[in-house]
Motif scaffolding. Structure first.
Motif, PDB file in Angstrom:
ATOM      1  N   GLY A 153      -0.471   6.075 -24.409  1.00  0.00           N
ATOM      2  CA  GLY A 153       0.069   5.677 -23.244  1.00  0.00           C
ATOM      3  C   GLY A 153       0.105   5.990 -21.599  1.00  0.00           C
ATOM      4  N   ARG A 154       0.969   4.880 -21.407  1.00  0.00           N
ATOM      5  CA  ARG A 154       1.118   5.361 -19.049  1.00  0.00           C
ATOM      6  C   ARG A 154       1.917   4.926 -18.924  1.00  0.00           C
ATOM      7  NH1 ARG A 154      -5.001   2.416 -16.647  1.00  0.00           N
ATOM      8  NH2 ARG A 154      -5.764   3.889 -17.312  1.00  0.00           N
ATOM      9  N   THR A 155       2.964   6.226 -18.592  1.00  0.00           N
ATOM     10  CA  THR A 155       4.110   6.245 -17.749  1.00  0.00           C
ATOM     11  C   THR A 155       4.169   5.922 -15.819  1.00  0.00           C
ATOM     12  OG1 THR A 155       5.001   7.082 -20.411  1.00  0.00           O
ATOM     13  CG2 THR A 155       6.067   6.966 -17.709  1.00  0.00           C
ATOM     14  N   VAL A 156       4.888   4.549 -15.715  1.00  0.00           N
ATOM     15  CA  VAL A 156       5.122   5.245 -13.975  1.00  0.00           C
ATOM     16  C   VAL A 156       6.108   5.096 -14.130  1.00  0.00           C
ATOM     17  CG1 VAL A 156       5.272   3.654 -12.393  1.00  0.00           C
ATOM     18  CG2 VAL A 156       3.581   3.003 -13.779  1.00  0.00           C
ATOM     19  N   ILE A 157       6.185   6.452 -12.826  1.00  0.00           N
ATOM     20  CA  ILE A 157       7.615   6.880 -12.531  1.00  0.00           C
ATOM     21  C   ILE A 157       7.870   6.960 -11.121  1.00  0.00           C
ATOM     22  CG2 ILE A 157       8.523   9.373 -12.052  1.00  0.00           C
ATOM     23  CD1 ILE A 157       7.275  10.492 -14.083  1.00  0.00           C
ATOM     24  N   ASP A 158       9.315   5.953 -10.654  1.00  0.00           N
ATOM     25  CA  ASP A 158       9.310   5.716  -9.426  1.00  0.00           C
ATOM     26  C   ASP A 158      10.103   7.109  -8.596  1.00  0.00           C
ATOM     27  OD1 ASP A 158      11.782   5.098 -10.231  1.00  0.00           O
ATOM     28  OD2 ASP A 158      11.739   2.674 -10.353  1.00  0.00           O
ATOM     29  N   ASN A 159      10.832   6.516  -7.850  1.00  0.00           N
ATOM     30  CA  ASN A 159      11.986   7.964  -6.785  1.00  0.00           C
ATOM     31  C   ASN A 159      13.603   7.085  -7.625  1.00  0.00           C
ATOM     32  OD1 ASN A 159      13.386   4.904  -6.747  1.00  0.00           O
ATOM     33  ND2 ASN A 159      13.031   5.316  -3.904  1.00  0.00           N
ATOM     34  N   ALA A 160      13.969   6.330  -8.908  1.00  0.00           N
ATOM     35  CA  ALA A 160      14.921   6.804 -10.190  1.00  0.00           C
ATOM     36  C   ALA A 160      16.268   6.627  -9.807  1.00  0.00           C
ATOM     37  CB  ALA A 160      15.389   8.474  -9.634  1.00  0.00           C
ATOM     38  N   VAL A 161      15.962   5.191  -8.049  1.00  0.00           N
ATOM     39  CA  VAL A 161      16.739   3.814  -8.327  1.00  0.00           C
ATOM     40  C   VAL A 161      16.097   2.934  -7.793  1.00  0.00           C
ATOM     41  CG1 VAL A 161      18.122   5.615  -7.037  1.00  0.00           C
ATOM     42  CG2 VAL A 161      16.421   4.228  -5.456  1.00  0.00           C
ATOM     43  N   GLY A 162      14.979   2.758  -9.146  1.00  0.00           N
ATOM     44  CA  GLY A 162      14.193   1.515  -9.105  1.00  0.00           C
ATOM     45  C   GLY A 162      12.797   0.773  -7.718  1.00  0.00           C
ATOM     46  N   ARG A 163      12.870   2.253  -7.047  1.00  0.00           N
ATOM     47  CA  ARG A 163      12.142   1.246  -6.083  1.00  0.00           C
ATOM     48  C   ARG A 163      11.330   2.922  -5.430  1.00  0.00           C
ATOM     49  NH1 ARG A 163      16.815   1.049  -3.054  1.00  0.00           N
ATOM     50  NH2 ARG A 163      17.608  -1.158  -2.759  1.00  0.00           N
ATOM     51  N   ASN A 164       9.198   2.072  -5.624  1.00  0.00           N
ATOM     52  CA  ASN A 164       8.399   3.114  -5.309  1.00  0.00           C
ATOM     53  C   ASN A 164       8.540   4.065  -4.289  1.00  0.00           C
ATOM     54  OD1 ASN A 164       6.724   1.678  -6.621  1.00  0.00           O
ATOM     55  ND2 ASN A 164       6.302  -0.226  -5.448  1.00  0.00           N
ATOM     56  N   PHE A 165       8.249   5.286  -4.610  1.00  0.00           N
ATOM     57  CA  PHE A 165       8.214   6.197  -2.799  1.00  0.00           C
ATOM     58  C   PHE A 165       7.364   5.915  -1.447  1.00  0.00           C
ATOM     59  CE2 PHE A 165       7.928   8.559  -7.206  1.00  0.00           C
ATOM     60  CZ  PHE A 165       9.486   9.120  -7.105  1.00  0.00           C
ATOM     61  N   ARG A 166       7.596   6.556  -0.804  1.00  0.00           N
ATOM     62  CA  ARG A 166       7.229   5.581   0.491  1.00  0.00           C
ATOM     63  C   ARG A 166       7.244   7.008   1.593  1.00  0.00           C
ATOM     64  NH1 ARG A 166       9.019   1.478   6.152  1.00  0.00           N
ATOM     65  NH2 ARG A 166       6.527   1.927   6.370  1.00  0.00           N
ATOM     66  N   THR A 167       5.764   7.498   1.969  1.00  0.00           N
ATOM     67  CA  THR A 167       5.706   8.386   2.704  1.00  0.00           C
ATOM     68  C   THR A 167       4.757   8.352   3.967  1.00  0.00           C
ATOM     69  OG1 THR A 167       6.098   9.675   0.895  1.00  0.00           O
ATOM     70  CG2 THR A 167       5.300  11.301   2.998  1.00  0.00           C
ATOM     71  N   MET A 168       5.709   8.511   5.264  1.00  0.00           N
ATOM     72  CA  MET A 168       5.000   8.359   6.257  1.00  0.00           C
ATOM     73  C   MET A 168       4.801   9.221   7.237  1.00  0.00           C
ATOM     74  SD  MET A 168       5.409   5.184   8.978  1.00  0.00           S
ATOM     75  CE  MET A 168       7.024   5.342   9.612  1.00  0.00           C
ATOM     76  N   GLY A 169       3.480   9.522   7.704  1.00  0.00           N
ATOM     77  CA  GLY A 169       3.594  10.694   8.392  1.00  0.00           C
ATOM     78  C   GLY A 169       4.081  10.375  10.865  1.00  0.00           C
ATOM     79  N   THR A 170       4.724  11.028  10.717  1.00  0.00           N
ATOM     80  CA  THR A 170       5.202  11.008  11.917  1.00  0.00           C
ATOM     81  C   THR A 170       5.105  11.877  13.468  1.00  0.00           C
ATOM     82  OG1 THR A 170       6.795  13.133  11.542  1.00  0.00           O
ATOM     83  CG2 THR A 170       7.909  10.543  10.842  1.00  0.00           C
ATOM     84  N   GLY A 171       4.360  12.314  13.425  1.00  0.00           N
ATOM     85  CA  GLY A 171       2.881  13.605  14.733  1.00  0.00           C
ATOM     86  C   GLY A 171       3.291  12.608  16.016  1.00  0.00           C
ATOM     87  N   GLY A 172       3.952  13.552  16.907  1.00  0.00           N
ATOM     88  CA  GLY A 172       4.112  12.238  18.255  1.00  0.00           C
ATOM     89  C   GLY A 172       5.367  11.414  18.187  1.00  0.00           C
ATOM     90  N   TYR A 173       6.429  11.397  17.330  1.00  0.00           N
ATOM     91  CA  TYR A 173       7.443  10.350  17.060  1.00  0.00           C
ATOM     92  C   TYR A 173       8.385  11.125  18.085  1.00  0.00           C
ATOM     93  CZ  TYR A 173       5.291   7.238  13.952  1.00  0.00           C
ATOM     94  OH  TYR A 173       4.276   6.025  13.318  1.00  0.00           O
ATOM     95  N   PRO A 174       9.201  10.311  18.195  1.00  0.00           N
ATOM     96  CA  PRO A 174      10.107  10.703  19.308  1.00  0.00           C
ATOM     97  C   PRO A 174      11.586  11.144  18.215  1.00  0.00           C
ATOM     98  CG  PRO A 174      10.108   7.869  19.757  1.00  0.00           C
ATOM     99  CD  PRO A 174       9.240   8.922  19.585  1.00  0.00           C
ATOM    100  N   ARG A 175      12.318  12.114  18.535  1.00  0.00           N
ATOM    101  CA  ARG A 175      13.401  12.259  16.758  1.00  0.00           C
ATOM    102  C   ARG A 175      14.192  12.204  17.663  1.00  0.00           C
ATOM    103  NH1 ARG A 175      10.319  16.677  14.175  1.00  0.00           N
ATOM    104  NH2 ARG A 175       8.825  17.088  14.226  1.00  0.00           N
TER     105      ARG A 175
END
Length: 197
Positions: A153-175
């Motif tokens: 079988g295959r088990t899919v794991i999300d971020n524990a609140v029912g949403r997919n993970f999302r990650t974004m590079g931020t180099g050069g963005y203002p902080r």
């Protein structure tokens, strides 16, 4: 987040806590550069399960926006959770989704191991995945492949609140940075001197 800095506002505060869930959804916010996620896998009583592979499955893999902001929200101190973990990293810029075994230098744990792992109800395995990106705006989830007796079988794991993970590079963005002042229940741009700070 993929939004010009002058359009970014901190979350609303309900009572004494920020409404982070609505803020993330309204702003389409992502983890900046790195997402770290831990999870534990065990078997049902009387069963033995072999975890054969874990990898990253991309829902969306796109170049990061030319405009964006790196936002830090400080809401107070918290304590980590101890335990024994298997440590892995994945490069989100590489669409293969491969996991690479690593170690935890902070805890001075230098043992590395790789799949497969065998789990039972009283003998679980805990994992820490560190997913990194420089150039990607990635929406993703974890897929765990397993076998048990004659079943696979295959088990899919999300971020524990029912949403997919999302990650974004931020180099050069203002902080941008805000701290939650628990005395006034407002966001401030300098670290407060009152508890829990």
């Amino acid at each position: 987040m993929a939004k010009p800095a002058d359009q970014v506002k901190p979350p609303t505060i309900n009572g004494d806590r920020p409404d982070l869930t609505s803020w993330v959804a309204d702003n389409s916010a992502a983890d900046p550069d790195v997402t770290t996620y831990s999870f534990t896998v065990s078997a049902k009583p009387g069963r033995t399960v072999t975890l054969t592979r874990a990898h990253t499955v991309f829902v969306r893999h796109a170049a990061r926006s030319a405009q964006g902001a790196l936002v830090s929200l400080h809401i107070g101190s918290s304590c980590g959770v101890g335990g024994e973990f298997r440590y892995f990293t994945t490069d989100l810029d590489d669409q293969s989704g491969a996991w690479v075994p690593t170690n935890d230098d902070a805890a001075q744990i230098h043992e590395q191991s790789n799949f497969p792992y065998v789990v039972k109800n009283d003998d679980p395995e805990s994992f820490v995945l560190t997913a990194k990106t420089v150039d990607c705006d990635c929406t993703w989830r974890i897929q765990l492949d397993w076998t048990s007796d004659t079943q696979t079988g295959r088990t899919v794991i999300d971020n524990a609140v029912g949403r997919n993970f999302r990650t974004m590079g931020t180099g050069g963005y203002p902080r941008l940075a805000w701290w939650l002042d628990y005395t006034t229940h407002t966001w401030v741009t300098k670290r407060p001197t009152t508890p829990p700070w």
